[in-house]
Design a protein around this motif. Sequence first.
Motif, PDB file in Angstrom:
ATOM      1  N   THR A  43      -3.892   8.241  -6.364  1.00 47.63           N
ATOM      2  CA  THR A  43      -5.252   8.115  -6.891  1.00 47.63           C
ATOM      3  C   THR A  43      -5.642   6.643  -7.009  1.00 47.63           C
ATOM      4  O   THR A  43      -6.748   6.234  -6.680  1.00 47.63           O
ATOM      5  N   ARG A  44      -4.691   5.831  -7.466  1.00 43.86           N
ATOM      6  CA  ARG A  44      -4.938   4.402  -7.612  1.00 43.86           C
ATOM      7  C   ARG A  44      -5.177   3.760  -6.236  1.00 43.86           C
ATOM      8  O   ARG A  44      -6.096   2.968  -6.058  1.00 43.86           O
ATOM      9  N   LEU A  45      -4.361   4.136  -5.274  1.00 45.71           N
ATOM     10  CA  LEU A  45      -4.495   3.561  -3.934  1.00 45.71           C
ATOM     11  C   LEU A  45      -5.885   3.855  -3.381  1.00 45.71           C
ATOM     12  O   LEU A  45      -6.567   2.965  -2.866  1.00 45.71           O
ATOM     13  N   ALA A  46      -6.327   5.108  -3.497  1.00 48.21           N
ATOM     14  CA  ALA A  46      -7.650   5.474  -2.986  1.00 48.21           C
ATOM     15  C   ALA A  46      -8.746   4.761  -3.771  1.00 48.21           C
ATOM     16  O   ALA A  46      -9.751   4.335  -3.208  1.00 48.21           O
ATOM     17  N   ALA A  47      -8.531   4.581  -5.087  1.00 51.25           N
ATOM     18  CA  ALA A  47      -9.572   3.973  -5.918  1.00 51.25           C
ATOM     19  C   ALA A  47      -9.813   2.506  -5.571  1.00 51.25           C
ATOM     20  O   ALA A  47     -10.873   1.978  -5.859  1.00 51.25           O
ATOM     21  N   VAL A  48      -8.833   1.836  -4.953  1.00 57.52           N
ATOM     22  CA  VAL A  48      -9.116   0.473  -4.502  1.00 57.52           C
ATOM     23  C   VAL A  48      -9.633   0.470  -3.066  1.00 57.52           C
ATOM     24  O   VAL A  48      -9.923  -0.589  -2.509  1.00 57.52           O
ATOM     25  N   GLY A  49      -9.732   1.640  -2.459  1.00 58.83           N
ATOM     26  CA  GLY A  49     -10.363   1.717  -1.143  1.00 58.83           C
ATOM     27  C   GLY A  49      -9.400   1.795   0.026  1.00 58.83           C
ATOM     28  O   GLY A  49      -9.782   1.557   1.161  1.00 58.83           O
ATOM     29  N   ILE A  50      -8.141   2.128  -0.248  1.00 61.81           N
ATOM     30  CA  ILE A  50      -7.173   2.283   0.845  1.00 61.81           C
ATOM     31  C   ILE A  50      -6.847   3.774   0.975  1.00 61.81           C
ATOM     32  O   ILE A  50      -6.360   4.387   0.037  1.00 61.81           O
ATOM     33  N   GLY A  51      -7.151   4.334   2.110  1.00 61.84           N
ATOM     34  CA  GLY A  51      -6.876   5.760   2.338  1.00 61.84           C
ATOM     35  C   GLY A  51      -5.378   5.984   2.480  1.00 61.84           C
ATOM     36  O   GLY A  51      -4.754   5.418   3.373  1.00 61.84           O
ATOM     37  N   ALA A 107       2.525   1.659  -3.407  1.00 61.91           N
ATOM     38  CA  ALA A 107       1.524   2.026  -4.419  1.00 61.91           C
ATOM     39  C   ALA A 107       1.162   3.500  -4.262  1.00 61.91           C
ATOM     40  O   ALA A 107       0.998   4.215  -5.250  1.00 61.91           O
ATOM     41  N   VAL A 150      -1.967   5.239   5.919  1.00 58.32           N
ATOM     42  CA  VAL A 150      -0.814   4.412   5.576  1.00 58.32           C
ATOM     43  C   VAL A 150       0.472   5.218   5.746  1.00 58.32           C
ATOM     44  O   VAL A 150       1.453   4.778   6.343  1.00 58.32           O
ATOM     45  N   ALA A 168     -15.025   3.483  -2.557  1.00 62.06           N
ATOM     46  CA  ALA A 168     -14.534   2.253  -3.187  1.00 62.06           C
ATOM     47  C   ALA A 168     -14.836   1.053  -2.289  1.00 62.06           C
ATOM     48  O   ALA A 168     -15.214  -0.011  -2.764  1.00 62.06           O
ATOM     49  N   ALA A 171     -11.740   6.635  -1.099  1.00 59.87           N
ATOM     50  CA  ALA A 171     -11.423   5.304  -0.587  1.00 59.87           C
ATOM     51  C   ALA A 171     -12.653   4.672   0.059  1.00 59.87           C
ATOM     52  O   ALA A 171     -12.940   3.492  -0.143  1.00 59.87           O
ATOM     53  N   ARG A 226       3.099   5.852  -3.219  1.00 57.50           N
ATOM     54  CA  ARG A 226       4.176   6.673  -3.767  1.00 57.50           C
ATOM     55  C   ARG A 226       4.047   6.774  -5.277  1.00 57.50           C
ATOM     56  O   ARG A 226       4.245   7.835  -5.875  1.00 57.50           O
ATOM     57  N   GLN A 227       3.684   5.649  -5.908  1.00 55.64           N
ATOM     58  CA  GLN A 227       3.602   5.636  -7.369  1.00 55.64           C
ATOM     59  C   GLN A 227       2.381   6.381  -7.877  1.00 55.64           C
ATOM     60  O   GLN A 227       2.430   7.022  -8.916  1.00 55.64           O
ATOM     61  N   ASN A 228       1.265   6.264  -7.132  1.00 58.74           N
ATOM     62  CA  ASN A 228       0.016   6.838  -7.653  1.00 58.74           C
ATOM     63  C   ASN A 228      -1.036   6.795  -6.553  1.00 58.74           C
ATOM     64  O   ASN A 228      -1.689   5.767  -6.358  1.00 58.74           O
ATOM     65  N   ALA A 246       0.835  -1.204   0.000  1.00 52.80           N
ATOM     66  CA  ALA A 246       0.000   0.000   0.000  1.00 52.80           C
ATOM     67  C   ALA A 246       0.872   1.258   0.000  1.00 52.80           C
ATOM     68  O   ALA A 246       0.608   2.215  -0.737  1.00 52.80           O
ATOM     69  N   LEU A 306     -11.951  -6.097  -6.758  1.00 53.18           N
ATOM     70  CA  LEU A 306     -12.550  -5.347  -5.650  1.00 53.18           C
ATOM     71  C   LEU A 306     -13.902  -5.914  -5.246  1.00 53.18           C
ATOM     72  O   LEU A 306     -14.445  -5.550  -4.216  1.00 53.18           O
TER      73      LEU A 306
END
Lengths: 323, 249
Positions: free
Chosen positions: A206-214, A200, A218, B78, B75, A202-204, A197, B165
């Motif tokens: 937006t992607r992390l939040a889009a899978v549901g991880i705030g 991820a 983290v 999602a 988040a 660090r890389q992006n 997490a 998901l």
Amino acid sequence: MTRETTISIVIVAGLLAAAFIAQAMGETFYITLATRMAILGLAATGLNIALGLGGLVSFGHAAFFGIGGYAAGILATHAFNSEPLLLGLPGTNQMIVIWIAGAIAAGLVAVLIGLISLRTSGVYFIMITLAFAQMIYYFAISWPAYGGEDGLSIYVRNTFPGTNTLAPMSFFLICFGLLVIGLVFFALIRDSRFGAALQAGRQNDTRLAAVGIGPFRVRLVAFVISAMMTALAGALFADLNRFVSPSMFSWHMSGELIVLIIIGGVGRLAGPLAGAIVYVLFEFALGGITEHWQFFLGLILLAVVLFARGGVMGLLAGRARHG
Amino acid sequence: MAEPILDIRDLRKSFGALKATDGVSLDLRPGEIHALIGPNGAGKSTLIHQIAGSLKPDSGEIRFEGRDVKPLDVAARARLGMGRTFQVSSLAPEFSALRNVMLAVQARQGSSFRFFKPVMHDRSLTEPAHEALARVGLSDRADVSAAELSHGERRQLEIAIALALGAKAFLLDEPMAGMGPEGSQALTTFLDGLRAEAPILLIEHDMDAVFALADRISVLVYGRIIATGTVDDIRNHPAVREAYLGDGA
Ligand SMILES: Nc1ncnc2c1ncn2[C@@H]1O[C@H](COP(=O)(O)OP(=O)(O)O)[C@@H](O)[C@H]1O
Ligand SMILES: [Mg+2]
């Protein structure tokens, strides 16, 4: 085993071997150099969790390094003078207790700094972490009870069960042991769900939040863990020098930790240690000849940034792989 | 009629003087593909952003499974089950395709604060991730980093992530863009089956795909929905022909 792991083990083993060779030749000064490498390597490995894995360019990690150092200095002073510390609690000269106290204190401060600074990113994050560390620096300077500007001496190196910490080799082995634990801890975190997490994000993010991880939580946890490891190194650094001063809190120190990581390889397992080895060797080899040795270090840094993006680890182990 | 999974009422959003979303009402019902079409700049992506939480509407309601989601961040939405893909792929570029999907699997399991077990040896993560990749036809690309995937493959990967998901609704923003005719055909077949799993709000420019798939179509022009109906309704709607499909459509 990955190439990264193999190279890392070789570097760590090399440091241990160097200390034993120095011991065999009776060169205690070289053991002290190796100890410095281990301690700075540990401090920068702590920062590498935030910076390398999380992309959090903290320019304030000296705050945590210094808190660890002052924990050692203050607790030892109270133990030496047999003065109670606070709430009737005594000081201590037990390293283990000091480490725990220093790490907890740094962790709490990191929660506060993180809660505020992690709401920003990029240059703002760099500036806010710097500002907090400078606040603590000026606080230490103006705190006469613990030496103010002059710092604080530790008259007798703190103790560790079963060894004489005054023997250079014994103290080296303590620092080396903690370095190894720190590196194993870094590798475990890097490969874990938490590490996934964090990287991820660090890389992006937006992607992390889009899978549901705030991303915020983290990063906060990573920042705190990172601070605690750097504080542990700070406590060792105080015991190595038997002295702490506000300079442990200064922005030079924060910058130095970042430089170690860049030279060694950002986010790489043994990167910070490799950086610390190069740094201490440079300081030793050129520091005697010219007081401008840091200028030459700057040239190396420039070369790394321009030509060897992965630092020492990038040259030795190739590009980082992420599975 | 079944309760809608997603229900949007009178949504409004302006960028300065530009009304990007101008009183949009729309719903998504179980088992359906609801296509949202409209010219470039009509406000389709802006609408998805507001549903997913990455943009805050000025006013209006967004309910997901009957629940007001406006106070929730991206988040949290999602986690409720919004499986969204981006018009411009948004992935962790250094991670392999597999690790990108594994991130979704771990998020679904609600367990990102585990510090010591290596993910690559954790079959509760790798197996569902491989399954999702297989479903979109990316199995043989599992170990390739997202940055090295082709444009079309990245779109497929985003869908695999939404599958992993366990989304309760899919919000797909132009999933076929840049895919080529074969890719679009394969994805059309795939989405056709997917609606049974969870309804799909589909933004798409490929009209063959839209007409083949949609149970309902809404047409968005300048931030307003000018028509909603079945494929035949929309094909024959005079205002739609004029505003969007043009003559001969
Ligand atoms: N963040 C933003 N700030 C200002 N204007 C925006 C922003 N996002 C989108 N727009 C404008 O809103 C309109 C709708 O954009 P968009 O939703 O991307 O359209 P579509 O997806 O239908 O092509 C466009 O005119 C676009 O330029
Ligand atoms: Mg769009």
